[in-house]
Design a protein around this motif. Structure first.
Motif, PDB file in Angstrom:
ATOM      1  N   PRO A 108       0.836  -1.204   0.000  1.00  0.00           N
ATOM      2  CA  PRO A 108       0.000   0.000   0.000  1.00  0.00           C
ATOM      3  C   PRO A 108       0.871   1.254   0.000  1.00  0.00           C
ATOM      4  O   PRO A 108       1.899   1.304   0.672  1.00  0.00           O
ATOM      5  CB  PRO A 108      -0.793  -0.107   1.301  1.00  0.00           C
ATOM      6  N   SER A 109       0.457   2.227  -0.772  1.00  0.00           N
ATOM      7  CA  SER A 109       1.181   3.494  -0.745  1.00  0.00           C
ATOM      8  C   SER A 109       0.379   4.546   0.015  1.00  0.00           C
ATOM      9  O   SER A 109       0.885   5.618   0.303  1.00  0.00           O
ATOM     10  CB  SER A 109       1.451   3.980  -2.165  1.00  0.00           C
ATOM     11  N   GLY A 110      -0.872   4.239   0.311  1.00  0.00           N
ATOM     12  CA  GLY A 110      -1.687   5.205   1.032  1.00  0.00           C
ATOM     13  C   GLY A 110      -2.845   4.532   1.734  1.00  0.00           C
ATOM     14  O   GLY A 110      -2.928   3.303   1.779  1.00  0.00           O
ATOM     15  N   PHE A 143      -3.511   1.034  -2.970  1.00  0.00           N
ATOM     16  CA  PHE A 143      -2.326   0.560  -3.701  1.00  0.00           C
ATOM     17  C   PHE A 143      -2.080   1.459  -4.909  1.00  0.00           C
ATOM     18  O   PHE A 143      -3.006   1.752  -5.661  1.00  0.00           O
ATOM     19  CB  PHE A 143      -2.541  -0.870  -4.187  1.00  0.00           C
ATOM     20  N   SER A 144      -0.846   1.855  -5.060  1.00  0.00           N
ATOM     21  CA  SER A 144      -0.543   2.674  -6.240  1.00  0.00           C
ATOM     22  C   SER A 144      -0.577   1.808  -7.496  1.00  0.00           C
ATOM     23  O   SER A 144      -0.644   2.301  -8.606  1.00  0.00           O
ATOM     24  CB  SER A 144       0.820   3.341  -6.094  1.00  0.00           C
TER      25      SER A 144
END
Lengths: 322, 761
Positions: free
Chosen positions: B658-660, B679-680
């Motif tokens: 996950p990026s955020g 997820f990016s």
């Protein structure tokens, strides 16, 4: 000599097995800020659209929930013939999982609301701009479903010599919705306080008792890809405790106790069904290191989330004698 | 059709009609009697020649009254023979090993130009003795780790002997040991391969332009041949290391008629840690390998080979208290058995008939008190094949044959036994699959400069009511630009009918092999390649540039959210998509002198696209590495001392993290919100680059009757913390008095020095 040898072997084993660990940063350029849409249009209710934004991992814990919601937008809501700009609203308090407290917290919601109620089988579009980029989504309200029957029954399971009984409520209906629809069942009990919640999307449900326990829904989302015209069963396992008991009277004057459930069948558009399933799967696998990662599905062009719709059946009452 | 066949027939047969004589036979090592694969048998005056096949056999048809035959093999003295060609003759050559002076060119001219002159691309013969010179961890020489150093081959990352070829997946590599398919070539969950280099004679890796006798995998073929055993005298070799030891014995059963080879290896980490465990506790890991081979020369025309491999890994933990016992044991391993019969129908027609058995299975036992659960899964093959090598004239080398495999797939099955209940067997549905193929391949020298390697393979696959078949053309064109340079182009179509579905999260020995079915379609790959090959400075330096493009369909992956662990029926968990990969491979190799070695660099891209993954958007394959560099150097100071080093650099692997975070209504009810991962993109995060420098020092002592050597190796000499995996977690920051969210990278192998003593007699 023996000690030296053991020390030598031990040092070597430690060297070999000594994994090292370091904190790293997930590069910020991997993160793209996007709006997250949530809407579930329901016939005869006002359209509500929640628009929040994703947050980068670094610092998300410190961000106030209120700042998640994107304010000051002018979303255009259209049914193909007329377009209206949704009005920004706020104030409703909701619970959410707090990582600060290790439990629950609450915050005020911000949403955008229309002035005209949603109509059955109508096509709707949403369009808005944020940070110089345009976002777009559309949905068609599915046909209202009808429950053929719903009854409580006991199912016997067995493994080897062991067996046990589970109480279920089996909901039977015919798939009469258009293709690319999904279904889920909501089981509620009026006045139940075990899960005291209410549904802010359909305000008409906040009548009489106003408290509804929505304790089952997500596991019963099914995707209608090969089910056209077929009769479908959905089994729901009601909680075994915390239910409100009602008292009845037999013809001979003796009393008995029963539980009364209200079953509501929902037809959802396919995008919403897939989105809800992806929510469930991500939740279910959150702490499983071996599970494949789950992306939340979306029908929002350039953005994330869901601009979905549903229709509700008439409530179906099921009584279970204790 | 007849109009086409007749000229073809004439083209093949006409040379037969003239006054030609055929020489045929075997080329062997004079000292051990081992066959030499790929030895050149040439007649320089006629500018013609051939090379020995996988069984050391050659056949050369000449149109002359007499000829001087020259036989070459790297590291051996050339042999010359003058012959009067008045009849077909069976001539066997025995080459003696060279006493090489350190500055001497060790590669003979013919052999040196094979890379330029042969109409093959992407094929690399791996010298096992060269692999043994390289430094590796804890003294363990590993074949697959050596292969990772070749251009176009990428490693599976930290502590992994897994390899990925030209953007393909791990299951797209066919690994054959004495023709038997090896389904899991790894020990220690991928850290070491099962191939004991002491028991191996020859290794060839095909990355593209596969000969038509190979099929069934999309990305590479690794063809490994075990040693046959010394026909002349008894020999042994072995090594004692800090974590493992091994021994190999070989010798004649009947001199010049029959020989044997046995080899065993044991990894004893369990013994090392035992003294440090508390009483009542058992924790350990070990593996063992056993290779054996018998080689029997029935007559000049018939030979029999019987070989086998048995290997098993055991990982266990056991805890005993006065009242109870708990046990967890995982074990997995391969068994292969190969019986081969070589027969010469005549000087021009060689045949090999094989019966092969291969088995891979794993078992997990969990027991507490009198309750136990046993999980089991496996794949078993029974394989029969017949291959012919036909040499009608020096311009053709024709191979044709048939192959049939009967696969039995046993998916996860579970047995549960408790004190209260009977034994319960939950048996996964076994699946039985027939996989067969017919093929023909011809290596044609059209002119002295222009050559073609053309083949056609026709696979047929039957599983229940499902049948798949196809035609797989293989074509390589070679044009020689000069005495030491050529260009080549190739096209290959491959089908793959059995698939290993691997987790994108973690690699375990419990990945599941699954056959094609109505739902799981065969994987298909089209690969095109273009290459320029050139040698310099009297063939001391070999260089090449190869460009490739590969398109793959019916690629398989787990659906999002799938949990693959011990699923009985995994098909509902699978999704299907496509992939494509392209890149360039650059290779320079110094083959002689005190300093030898190579530099390989690969620039590549590998992509996947699945409608049901990553929201339908293309994403980089997990092992897509933009840059991959290997530098290998071996320096011989003198007969006793030598030094070796390898340096590897690779772009980091991709990972899905996950990026955020998203703040989302739980299950669609807007009265309760929760956090979800943002997820990016699938494989949206690239791990840190991987690099490492290994160093090795050898000291060899030669005595009249035996030789021994000390190996000092340093793995990861500058203690680079290479990424093994990444995880995310909350931690409590006492200074801030708050929980923090952190991403952590785990590295596995720090700098590891090792000392190994090896011997042979």
């Amino acid at each position: 000599m023996k000690i030296t040898f053991r020390l030598f072997l031990g040092t070597f084993a430690l060297l070999l097995l000594g994994s090292c660990e370091q904190a790293i940063r997930i590069d910020k350029h991997d993160f793209q800020s996007k709006p997250m849409v949530w809407a579930l249009l329901t016939p005869d209710s006002l359209p509500r659209v929640f628009i929040s934004q994703n947050l980068p991992l670094e610092g998300w814990l410190e961000t106030d929930i209120r700042n998640q919601f994107i304010e000051g937008l002018s979303p255009q809501f259209s049914d193909g013939s007329s377009t209206e700009t949704l009005t920004e609203k706020s104030g409703q308090e909701v619970e959410y999982q707090s990582f600060w407290q290790g439990g629950k917290d609450s915050a005020d919601l911000v949403w955008y609301e229309g002035s005209q109620t949603v109509k059955n089988n109508q096509f709707y579009q949403l369009r808005f701009e944020w940070e110089e980029k345009e976002y777009f989504a559309q949905t068609t309200i599915p046909t209202s479903p009808e429950i053929v029957s719903a009854e409580a029954m006991n199912i016997v399971y067995s493994i080897g010599n062991s067996s046990w009984t589970e109480e279920i409520i089996r909901v039977v209906f015919t798939d009469n919705a258009a293709e690319n629809s999904t279904y889920r069942v909501r089981l509620t009990q009026r006045g139940m306080t075990y899960f005291p919640v209410f549904d802010p999307v359909t305000s008409e449900y906040l009548g009489e008792d106003s408290l509804y326990g929505v304790f089952h829904s997500y596991s019963s989302v099914i995707l209608d890809e090969r089910l056209q015209g077929k009769e479908i069963n959905i089994d729901i396992y009601p909680p075994s405790h915390g239910m409100r008991l009602k008292q009845g009277t037999n013809p001979d004057g003796s009393t008995f106790y029963y539980r009364e459930y209200e079953v509501i069948l929902e037809t959802l558009d396919m995008a919403t069904g897939k989105y809800l399933l992806s929510l469930d799967e991500q939740s279910a696998n959150r702490y499983d290191p071996l599970a494949e990662p789950v992306f939340l599905k979306s029908n929002v062009e350039n953005g994330q989330g869901i601009f979905g719709s549903r229709s509700l059946s008439q409530p179906y009452i099921v009584r279970v004698i204790n | 059709m007849k109009n086409l066949l007749f000229p073809l027939f004439l083209f093949l047969i006409l040379p037969e009609l003239s006054a030609q004589k055929t020489l045929s036979g075997y080329v062997r090592d004079a000292q051990s009697g081992e066959i030499l694969v790929g030895a050149i048998v040439a007649v320089p005056q006629l500018k013609t020649g051939t090379y020995t096949n996988n069984y050391g056999f050659y056949s050369l048809t000449l149109k002359a009254d007499s000829a001087i035959i020259r036989v070459d093999y790297p590291g051996y003295n050339s042999q010359f023979l003058t012959l009067i060609l008045d009849q077909n003759q069976s001539i066997h050559f025995s080459l003696t090993e060279k006493e090489i002076s350190l500055d001497e060119v060790v590669i003979t001219e013919q052999k040196a130009r094979e890379n330029v002159e042969k109409a093959t691309m992407g094929a690399i013969d791996i010298n096992v003795s060269e692999i043994e010179m390289l430094p590796f961890i804890a003294g363990e020489k590993d074949l697959l780790k050596g292969i990772q150093l070749l251009p176009g081959v990428q490693s599976g990352g930290e502590a992994s002997a897994g390899y990925y070829v030209r953007g393909g997946g791990a299951d797209q590599n066919l690994i054959l040991m004495d023709e038997a398919i090896v389904y899991n070539p790894f020990h220690m969950a991928g850290y070491l391969s099962i191939f004991n280099t002491d028991a191996i004679r020859n290794v060839t890796l095909y990355k593209g332009s596969y000969p038509a006798n190979f099929g069934g995998r999309l990305s590479s073929i690794l063809d490994i041949g075990m040693k046959e055993g010394n026909m002349k005298e008894f020999h042994g070799e072995g090594g004692i290391g800090l974590i493992s030891s091994k021994i190999t014995l070989e010798g004649p059963i009947a001199k010049d008629r029959a020989s044997f080879m046995v080899s065993a290896r044991r990894f004893y980490w369990d013994l090392l840690i035992r003294p440090f465990l508390p009483p009542g506790q058992k924790l350990g890991y070990n593996f063992h390998d056993f290779n054996a081979k018998i080689n029997y020369k029935i007559s000049d025309k018939d030979r029999l080979f019987i070989s086998g491999y048995y290997g098993r890994d055991n990982l266990y933990t056991e805890s005993k208290t006065p009242s109870d016992t708990s046990l967890t044991r995982m074990d997995w391993g391969n068994i292969t058995f190969t019986a081969r019969w070589n027969h010469l129908f005549g000087p021009k027609l060689f045949s090999n008939t094989s019966f092969i058995y291969s088995n891979y299975d794993y078992k997990v036992i969990q027991a507490y008190g009198r309750d136990a659960t046993v999980l089991f899964s496996g794949i078993k093959d029974v394989n029969g094949k017949i291959d012919f090598d036909y040499y009608p004239n020096p311009r053709h080398r024709i191979k044709f044959g048939l192959n049939y495999i009967y696969h039995t797939f046993t998916p996860s099955s579970t047995r549960i036994q408790t004190a209260q209940t009977d034994t319960l067997q939950v048996q996964g549905r076994s699946r039985f699959v027939h996989e067969s193929a017919a093929y023909i391949n011809d290596e044609i020298a059209i002119t002295d400069r222009f050559g073609i390697n053309a083949g056609l393979r026709a696979p047929l696959y039957v599983s229940g009511q499902t049948t798949y078949y196809g035609l797989e053309p293989r074509l390589t064109l070679k044009y020689t630009l000069g005495p030491n340079q050529s260009i080549k182009a190739g096209y290959t179509l491959m089908n793959q009918y059995v698939h290993l579905v691997s987790s994108s999260v973690i690699s375990l020995p419990f990945d599941i092999w699954t056959p094609s079915s109505e739902v799981v379609k065969p994987q298909v790959a089209h690969q095109g390649a273009l290459g320029y090959f050139r040698n310099f400075l009297n063939d001391r330096y070999e260089t090449s540039v190869e460009l490739y493009y590969k398109r793959m369909s019916n690629q398989i992956d787990y659906r999002e959210g799938a949990n693959f662990f011990f699923r009985d029926d995994i098909e509902p968990e699978l999704v299907f998509g496509k992939g494509w990969a392209y890149g360039g491979e650059f290779y320079i190799r110094k083959r002689s002198g005190r300093l030898t070695g190579w530099i390989g660099y690969t620039l590549s891209w590998s992509w996947r696209q699945f409608d049901d993954l990553n929201l339908g958007r293309p994403y980089p394959a997990k092992y897509d590495r933009r840059h991959d560099l290997s530098v290998v150097a071996v320096y011989k100071f003198n007969e006793k001392w030598s030094f070796s080093s390898t340096f590897v650099y690779g772009s980091g692997h991709w990972l899905t993290v996950p990026s955020g975070r998203l703040f989302v209504p739980v299950n669609g009810w807007t009265n309760s919100f929760s956090w979800y991962d943002d997820f990016s993109g699938r494989n949206g995060y690239r791990l840190q680059s991987y690099h490492r420098l290994d160093l090795g020092l050898r000291y060899v002592v030669k005595k009249p009757k035996y030789t021994y050597a000390w190996h000092i190796d340093i793995y990861n000499s500058y203690n680079r913390r290479n990424p093994f995996f990444v995880y995310q977690d909350f931690v409590f920051d006492s200074r801030a008095n708050a929980r923090q969210f952190v991403t952590r990278q785990v590295s596995l192998l720090p700098m590891i020095p090792s000392l190994t003593w090896v011997f042979n007699f």
